[in-house]
Design a protein around this motif. Structure first.
Motif, short mmCIF file in Angstrom:
data_model
loop_
_atom_site.label_atom_id
_atom_site.label_comp_id
_atom_site.label_asym_id
_atom_site.label_seq_id
_atom_site.Cartn_x
_atom_site.Cartn_y
_atom_site.Cartn_z
N HIS A 1 0.86 -1.20 0.00
CA HIS A 1 0.00 0.00 0.00
C HIS A 1 0.89 1.24 0.00
CE1 HIS A 1 -4.02 1.83 0.74
NE2 HIS A 1 -3.28 2.82 1.21
N ARG A 2 1.66 1.39 -1.05
CA ARG A 2 2.65 2.47 -1.11
C ARG A 2 1.97 3.76 -1.60
NH1 ARG A 2 6.65 -1.62 -3.48
NH2 ARG A 2 7.79 -2.36 -1.64
N GLU A 3 1.35 4.45 -0.66
CA GLU A 3 0.62 5.67 -0.99
C GLU A 3 0.76 6.67 0.15
OE1 GLU A 3 -4.03 6.63 -1.25
OE2 GLU A 3 -3.35 5.31 -2.87
N THR A 4 1.06 7.92 -0.18
CA THR A 4 1.28 8.94 0.86
C THR A 4 -0.05 9.42 1.43
OG1 THR A 4 1.28 10.78 -0.72
CG2 THR A 4 3.40 9.70 -0.26
N ILE A 5 -0.01 9.91 2.65
CA ILE A 5 -1.23 10.26 3.36
C ILE A 5 -1.90 11.52 2.81
CG2 ILE A 5 0.13 11.45 5.18
CD1 ILE A 5 -2.21 10.75 7.11
N TYR A 6 -1.14 12.55 2.49
CA TYR A 6 -1.76 13.82 2.13
C TYR A 6 -2.16 13.90 0.65
CZ TYR A 6 0.27 15.21 6.62
OH TYR A 6 0.63 15.28 7.94
N CYS A 7 -1.28 13.49 -0.23
CA CYS A 7 -1.49 13.72 -1.66
C CYS A 7 -1.82 12.45 -2.44
CB CYS A 7 -0.25 14.38 -2.27
SG CYS A 7 0.15 15.98 -1.50
N GLY A 8 -1.83 11.31 -1.78
CA GLY A 8 -2.12 10.06 -2.47
C GLY A 8 -1.10 9.71 -3.53
N ALA A 9 0.14 10.16 -3.34
CA ALA A 9 1.21 9.85 -4.29
C ALA A 9 1.70 8.43 -4.09
CB ALA A 9 2.37 10.82 -4.11
N ARG A 10 2.02 7.76 -5.16
CA ARG A 10 2.60 6.43 -5.07
C ARG A 10 4.11 6.55 -4.86
NH1 ARG A 10 -0.85 2.85 -3.87
NH2 ARG A 10 0.49 1.23 -4.78
N PHE A 11 4.70 5.53 -4.25
CA PHE A 11 6.16 5.49 -4.13
C PHE A 11 6.61 4.05 -4.27
CE2 PHE A 11 4.36 5.31 0.13
CZ PHE A 11 5.05 4.28 0.77
N ASP A 12 7.86 3.88 -4.73
CA ASP A 12 8.35 2.53 -4.96
C ASP A 12 9.17 2.02 -3.78
OD1 ASP A 12 10.92 3.65 -5.15
OD2 ASP A 12 10.93 3.65 -7.35
N SER A 13 9.76 0.85 -3.92
CA SER A 13 10.50 0.23 -2.82
C SER A 13 11.76 0.99 -2.44
CB SER A 13 10.86 -1.22 -3.18
OG SER A 13 11.67 -1.24 -4.35
N GLN A 14 12.19 1.91 -3.30
CA GLN A 14 13.35 2.75 -3.00
C GLN A 14 12.92 4.13 -2.49
OE1 GLN A 14 16.44 1.30 -3.21
NE2 GLN A 14 15.15 -0.48 -3.67
N ALA B 1 10.81 16.61 -2.93
CA ALA B 1 9.55 16.21 -3.56
C ALA B 1 9.68 14.90 -4.31
CB ALA B 1 9.06 17.30 -4.51
N LYS B 2 10.90 14.46 -4.55
CA LYS B 2 11.12 13.23 -5.30
C LYS B 2 11.20 11.99 -4.41
CE LYS B 2 13.69 15.78 -8.85
NZ LYS B 2 14.98 15.95 -9.54
N LYS B 3 11.20 12.21 -3.09
CA LYS B 3 11.35 11.09 -2.16
C LYS B 3 10.23 11.06 -1.13
CE LYS B 3 15.26 8.87 -3.15
NZ LYS B 3 15.33 7.40 -3.31
N MET B 4 9.90 9.83 -0.71
CA MET B 4 8.97 9.66 0.39
C MET B 4 9.71 9.81 1.70
SD MET B 4 7.93 7.47 2.99
CE MET B 4 8.34 5.76 2.62
N GLU B 5 9.09 10.48 2.66
CA GLU B 5 9.63 10.60 4.01
C GLU B 5 8.54 10.20 5.01
OE1 GLU B 5 12.46 14.46 2.90
OE2 GLU B 5 10.96 14.63 4.48
#
Length: 245
Positions: A42-55, A73-77
């Motif tokens: 479920h790789r999805e950010t809380i605020y913007c619903g952005a997807r992110f990969d395993s990296q 902006a290019k990385k999930m935190e």
């Protein structure tokens, strides 16, 4: 032997369930567990619903934009929904420092670094996975430690992502408000060191009613409880009421 078994069982039954994180005091470990054992499907950010990969590379939603913290902006935190500073200031080590908080040059320090070094309760709060959510790095950076409120006359800072930030306040998109509210309520219920203002509590109670739990929020709470050893009673009660458990 039989009597001992009965006694042991009775003792275990009598022990209260953990109401807060008391098993993991490592923020780094908490983030690793979330990435590998909770959000792996479920790789999805809380605020913007952005997807992110395993990296942790962000795949931004169409129309997302930012003029600040462009690289982040290019990385999930991992975002503390209840900001670390907002509960950290309840600790004297954060506000005033501690005799053990001295660097290699003999200079005293305080703040998050000192609280993390010497106070186990703070480390448990900081590492509580119920309060950690994936976010686009730039959104995490701009939100800072601001409290949530309604900002009806403010435009979004992130294009099509309806996250608003203005005058040291933030308004999250509707899709995030329920999870945010129940996180704030959980933290206040679980940790005596943290208390919301009356205004903030009223807002969170309203969002809790307006934006009910969904299956993912319930599944997430179950997964974290298994890893961390304590239940989120706020989320659990809502999930049970809707038949999602």
């Amino acid at each position: 032997m039989k009597n001992l078994s009965i006694f042991t069982f009775s003792l275990l039954v009598a022990l209260p369930a953990l109401s807060a994180n008391q098993t993991n005091d490592s923020f780094s470990k908490a983030k690793r567990m979330l990435e590998k054992e909770v959000y792996q499907h479920h790789r999805e950010t809380i605020y913007c619903g952005a997807r992110f990969d395993s990296q942790k590379n962000i795949i931004p939603p169409e129309g997302f934009e930012t003029t600040k913290y462009v690289k982040r902006a290019k990385k999930m935190e991992w975002e503390h929904v209840v900001p670390a500073e907002n509960f950290g200031r309840a600790f004297s080590e954060w506000r005033e420092g501690h005799e053990a908080c001295v660097n290699s040059k003999g200079k005293a320090f305080k703040g998050r670094r000192c609280a993390e070094k010497v106070n186990m309760e703070y480390r448990h709060m900081q590492s509580d996975m119920f309060n950690l959510y994936p976010a686009i790095g730039a959104v995490n950076a701009l939100r800072q430690n601001y409290n949530f409120t309604m900002l009806p006359d403010v435009e979004s800072d992130f294009g099509t992502c309806a996250m608003k930030i203005d005058n040291k306040k933030a308004e999250p998109p509707e899709g995030a408000r329920g999870r945010i509210s129940r996180t704030y309520m959980y933290m206040e219920e679980s940790y005596p060191k943290y208390s919301m203002s009356k205004q903030q509590r009223q807002l969170m109670q309203a969002w809790d009613k307006q934006y009910p739990v969904d299956q993912w929020e319930c599944d997430r709470a179950k997964a974290i409880a298994d890893l961390q050893g304590n239940e989120n009673h706020i989320v659990n009660s809502r999930c049970a009421a809707l038949g999602l458990y």
